[in-house]
Scaffold this motif. Structure first.
Motif, PDB file in Angstrom:
ATOM      1  N   THR A 118       0.849  -1.177   0.000  1.00 47.53           N
ATOM      2  CA  THR A 118       0.000   0.000   0.000  1.00 47.53           C
ATOM      3  C   THR A 118       0.892   1.236   0.000  1.00 47.53           C
ATOM      4  N   PRO A 119       0.389   2.385  -0.457  1.00 46.56           N
ATOM      5  CA  PRO A 119       1.221   3.595  -0.482  1.00 46.56           C
ATOM      6  C   PRO A 119       1.806   3.958   0.871  1.00 46.56           C
ATOM      7  N   MET A 120       1.021   3.815   1.945  1.00 41.43           N
ATOM      8  CA  MET A 120       1.542   4.157   3.260  1.00 41.43           C
ATOM      9  C   MET A 120       2.618   3.180   3.707  1.00 41.43           C
ATOM     10  N   TYR A 121       2.353   1.899   3.542  1.00 39.62           N
ATOM     11  CA  TYR A 121       3.319   0.931   4.035  1.00 39.62           C
ATOM     12  C   TYR A 121       4.619   0.980   3.250  1.00 39.62           C
ATOM     13  N   GLU A 122       4.572   1.363   1.995  1.00 38.35           N
ATOM     14  CA  GLU A 122       5.794   1.494   1.214  1.00 38.35           C
ATOM     15  C   GLU A 122       6.765   2.460   1.883  1.00 38.35           C
ATOM     16  N   LEU A 123       6.228   3.512   2.507  1.00 40.45           N
ATOM     17  CA  LEU A 123       7.058   4.472   3.225  1.00 40.45           C
ATOM     18  C   LEU A 123       7.458   3.947   4.603  1.00 40.45           C
ATOM     19  N   VAL A 124       6.514   3.341   5.310  1.00 39.04           N
ATOM     20  CA  VAL A 124       6.823   2.794   6.633  1.00 39.04           C
ATOM     21  C   VAL A 124       7.952   1.764   6.538  1.00 39.04           C
ATOM     22  N   TYR A 128      12.268   3.992   6.713  1.00 34.96           N
ATOM     23  CA  TYR A 128      12.067   4.358   8.119  1.00 34.96           C
ATOM     24  C   TYR A 128      12.047   3.183   9.079  1.00 34.96           C
ATOM     25  N   SER A 129      12.035   1.958   8.560  1.00 35.96           N
ATOM     26  CA  SER A 129      12.133   0.769   9.419  1.00 35.96           C
ATOM     27  C   SER A 129      13.439   0.025   9.191  1.00 35.96           C
ATOM     28  N   ALA A 130      14.433   0.692   8.608  1.00 31.47           N
ATOM     29  CA  ALA A 130      15.697   0.042   8.273  1.00 31.47           C
ATOM     30  C   ALA A 130      16.390  -0.516   9.507  1.00 31.47           C
ATOM     31  N   SER A 131      17.273  -1.494   9.270  1.00 29.58           N
ATOM     32  CA  SER A 131      18.122  -2.073  10.324  1.00 29.58           C
ATOM     33  C   SER A 131      17.332  -2.604  11.506  1.00 29.58           C
ATOM     34  N   ASN A 132      16.208  -3.272  11.203  1.00 30.42           N
ATOM     35  CA  ASN A 132      15.380  -3.917  12.219  1.00 30.42           C
ATOM     36  C   ASN A 132      14.682  -2.957  13.168  1.00 30.42           C
ATOM     37  N   MET A 133      14.587  -1.660  12.810  1.00 30.53           N
ATOM     38  CA  MET A 133      13.743  -0.763  13.588  1.00 30.53           C
ATOM     39  C   MET A 133      12.273  -1.099  13.413  1.00 30.53           C
ATOM     40  N   GLY A 134      11.960  -1.876  12.373  1.00 34.54           N
ATOM     41  CA  GLY A 134      10.581  -2.280  12.148  1.00 34.54           C
ATOM     42  C   GLY A 134      10.001  -3.099  13.277  1.00 34.54           C
ATOM     43  N   ASP A 246      -7.703   3.620  11.245  1.00 31.37           N
ATOM     44  CA  ASP A 246      -7.140   4.738  10.496  1.00 31.37           C
ATOM     45  C   ASP A 246      -5.694   4.914  10.918  1.00 31.37           C
ATOM     46  N   ALA A 247      -4.856   5.332   9.969  1.00 25.06           N
ATOM     47  CA  ALA A 247      -3.434   5.501  10.232  1.00 25.06           C
ATOM     48  C   ALA A 247      -2.921   6.691   9.435  1.00 25.06           C
ATOM     49  N   TYR A 248      -1.962   7.415  10.022  1.00 27.34           N
ATOM     50  CA  TYR A 248      -1.390   8.609   9.392  1.00 27.34           C
ATOM     51  C   TYR A 248       0.117   8.591   9.574  1.00 27.34           C
ATOM     52  N   PHE A 249       0.817   9.143   8.603  1.00 27.29           N
ATOM     53  CA  PHE A 249       2.276   9.044   8.565  1.00 27.29           C
ATOM     54  C   PHE A 249       2.872  10.334   8.029  1.00 27.29           C
ATOM     55  N   ALA A 250       4.018  10.741   8.599  1.00 27.26           N
ATOM     56  CA  ALA A 250       4.801  11.870   8.093  1.00 27.26           C
ATOM     57  C   ALA A 250       6.271  11.559   8.282  1.00 27.26           C
ATOM     58  N   GLY A 251       7.091  11.864   7.277  1.00 29.85           N
ATOM     59  CA  GLY A 251       8.507  11.559   7.376  1.00 29.85           C
ATOM     60  C   GLY A 251       9.347  12.526   6.574  1.00 29.85           C
ATOM     61  N   PHE A 252      10.649  12.508   6.843  1.00 32.39           N
ATOM     62  CA  PHE A 252      11.577  13.359   6.104  1.00 32.39           C
ATOM     63  C   PHE A 252      12.903  12.637   5.915  1.00 32.39           C
ATOM     64  N   TYR A 266       7.092   9.812  11.794  1.00 28.74           N
ATOM     65  CA  TYR A 266       6.105   9.663  12.862  1.00 28.74           C
ATOM     66  C   TYR A 266       4.861   9.032  12.252  1.00 28.74           C
ATOM     67  N   LYS A 267       4.235   8.135  12.986  1.00 31.18           N
ATOM     68  CA  LYS A 267       2.965   7.581  12.529  1.00 31.18           C
ATOM     69  C   LYS A 267       2.039   7.384  13.716  1.00 31.18           C
ATOM     70  N   SER A 268       0.756   7.451  13.444  1.00 33.86           N
ATOM     71  CA  SER A 268      -0.264   7.185  14.463  1.00 33.86           C
ATOM     72  C   SER A 268      -1.318   6.287  13.848  1.00 33.86           C
ATOM     73  N   GLY A 269      -1.971   5.519  14.692  1.00 30.99           N
ATOM     74  CA  GLY A 269      -3.018   4.635  14.215  1.00 30.99           C
ATOM     75  C   GLY A 269      -4.036   4.387  15.302  1.00 30.99           C
ATOM     76  N   SER A 270      -5.251   4.067  14.900  1.00 31.48           N
ATOM     77  CA  SER A 270      -6.291   3.776  15.886  1.00 31.48           C
ATOM     78  C   SER A 270      -7.262   2.751  15.333  1.00 31.48           C
ATOM     79  N   TYR A 271      -7.936   2.085  16.257  1.00 26.57           N
ATOM     80  CA  TYR A 271      -8.924   1.061  15.927  1.00 26.57           C
ATOM     81  C   TYR A 271     -10.143   1.251  16.809  1.00 26.57           C
TER      82      TYR A 271
END
Length: 367
Positions: A118-124, A128-134, A246-252, A266-271
């Protein structure tokens, strides 16, 4: 005559007929002039996650894929891709990773149908999850924290070209955890390059009527979800629920010099549950998380060093939930031997203050 012999005989007759060019032979479309590419990634590592009574394990992410493209007009191309997935105990299934068909144009971008990120997960997922930060920043594999999908089948996705060398965007939609009118997701992302050294990212993803869980945070497969009221074998009292996410993401990413860059997100999500599983124990109606990651990369010659940190906190039914607290501190030293990247990675993963030291040795290269 056996089926095998009949098949050979049929093939021989067909070949002879086509070679003779009889009036009965007819081909739909033009002769095959499609461009076909075989590609792949060799990726294997030995890892010790530091968990009690566990030793080093081999994780084989080696994969192979096929890409094909064929011109439809002077400016429109049809294309397709089929790619295998992780090599597990039962092997790797072809089509388990990004597998889709699509069309693209010189001026308007591309549309794909099938299985892809998905477009969001491609960025996550990267960088931004490199080196096992995921383990902290990308926890969508865990049932009680799946606030967005990752690689999703039954999806249509549009990717724009880069406008004015500054802005591009993606939009995506598809079914959710269930193939029904009530279960679906949609999302999008945008990337902006205001100056050469800076790239900004933003994304969102909304899910409606998707199967979640009852709060018992076990690994959860949304491709084979548990219907409401049913239980997962071997996990007593585990009942699925249905709700909206819903989930939202911002990165640089900023690169002040060629051999040094910093990336943060930064990302946030809720259920919110709309239907609780019958008989669910410890069921919750709402859950939310906030997470961020930051990393620095320094390149010198054929070597690189990466340092990173990620943190996640969350709430369940409006109250702080320490079970959702995760942190990762990671470091990586890598060296490229003629494009064969070999690395050692050390990371500490902690949940609510209880940490495990991970050590990973690996190698990666593409073909």
């Amino acid at each position: 005559m056996s089926h095998f012999k009949k098949t050979l005989l049929g093939a021989a007759i067909t070949a002879a007929t086509l070679a003779a060019g009889t009036a009965n032979a007819y081909m739909i479309g033009d002769p095959n002039d499609a461009n076909v590419e075989v590609y792949g990634v060799v990726s294997i590592s030995a890892v010790d996650y530091g968990a009690e009574n566990q030793s080093f394990a081999l994780e084989n992410e080696t994969r192979v894929g096929f890409r094909a493209a064929k011109a439809m007009t002077d400016s429109v191309t049809a294309f397709a891709q089929v790619e295998s997935g992780w090599v597990l105990d039962n092997g790797a299934d072809l089509g388990n990773r990004d597998t889709f068909v699509g069309v693209r144009g010189d001026d308007w971008g591309q549309v794909r149908f099938g299985r892809m990120l998905t477009p969001m997960y491609e960025l996550v997922d990267w960088p931004y999850s490199a080196s096992n930060m995921g383990t902290t920043f990308d926890r969508g594999w865990r049932s009680g924290e799946r606030f967005q999908f990752d690689r999703k089948s039954q999806q249509v996705r549009y990717d724009s070209p880069m406008f004015a060398e500054t802005v591009k965007f993606s939009l995506s939609a598809g079914n959710g955890t269930d193939n029904s009118d009530d279960s679906k997701f949609y999302g999008g992302s945008v990337s902006v390059v205001p100056v050469d050294m800076l790239t900004l990212h933003a994304a969102f993803e909304i899910g409606e009527g998707n199967t979640f869980d009852d709060g018992k945070d076990h690994a959860f497969d949304t491709n084979n979800p548990v219907p409401p009221g049913d239980t997962v074998p071997g996990i007593a009292g585990y009942d699925a629920s249905v709700g909206d996410t819903d989930a939202y993401f911002a990165g640089f990413q900023i690169a002040p010099v060629d051999n040094f860059n910093i990336a943060g997100a930064y990302k946030s999500g809720s259920y919110t549950a709309t239907t609780l599983g019958t008989g669910a124990d410890n069921a919750y109606k709402e859950r939310s998380i906030d997470a961020y990651s930051i990393q620095a990369n320094y390149f010198f010659g054929n070597a690189n060093i990466r340092l990173g940190y990620a943190s996640q906190t969350g709430e369940t039914d409006g109250k702080t939930d320490s079970g959702l607290d995760y942190t990762t501190i990671t470091s990586e030293l890598g060296y490229s031997f003629n494009s064969v990247y070999t690395f050692v990675r050390v990371a500490e993963h902690a949940n609510d203050g209880d940490g495990d030291l991970m050590i990973r040795f690996g190698t990666e290269w593409t073909f």
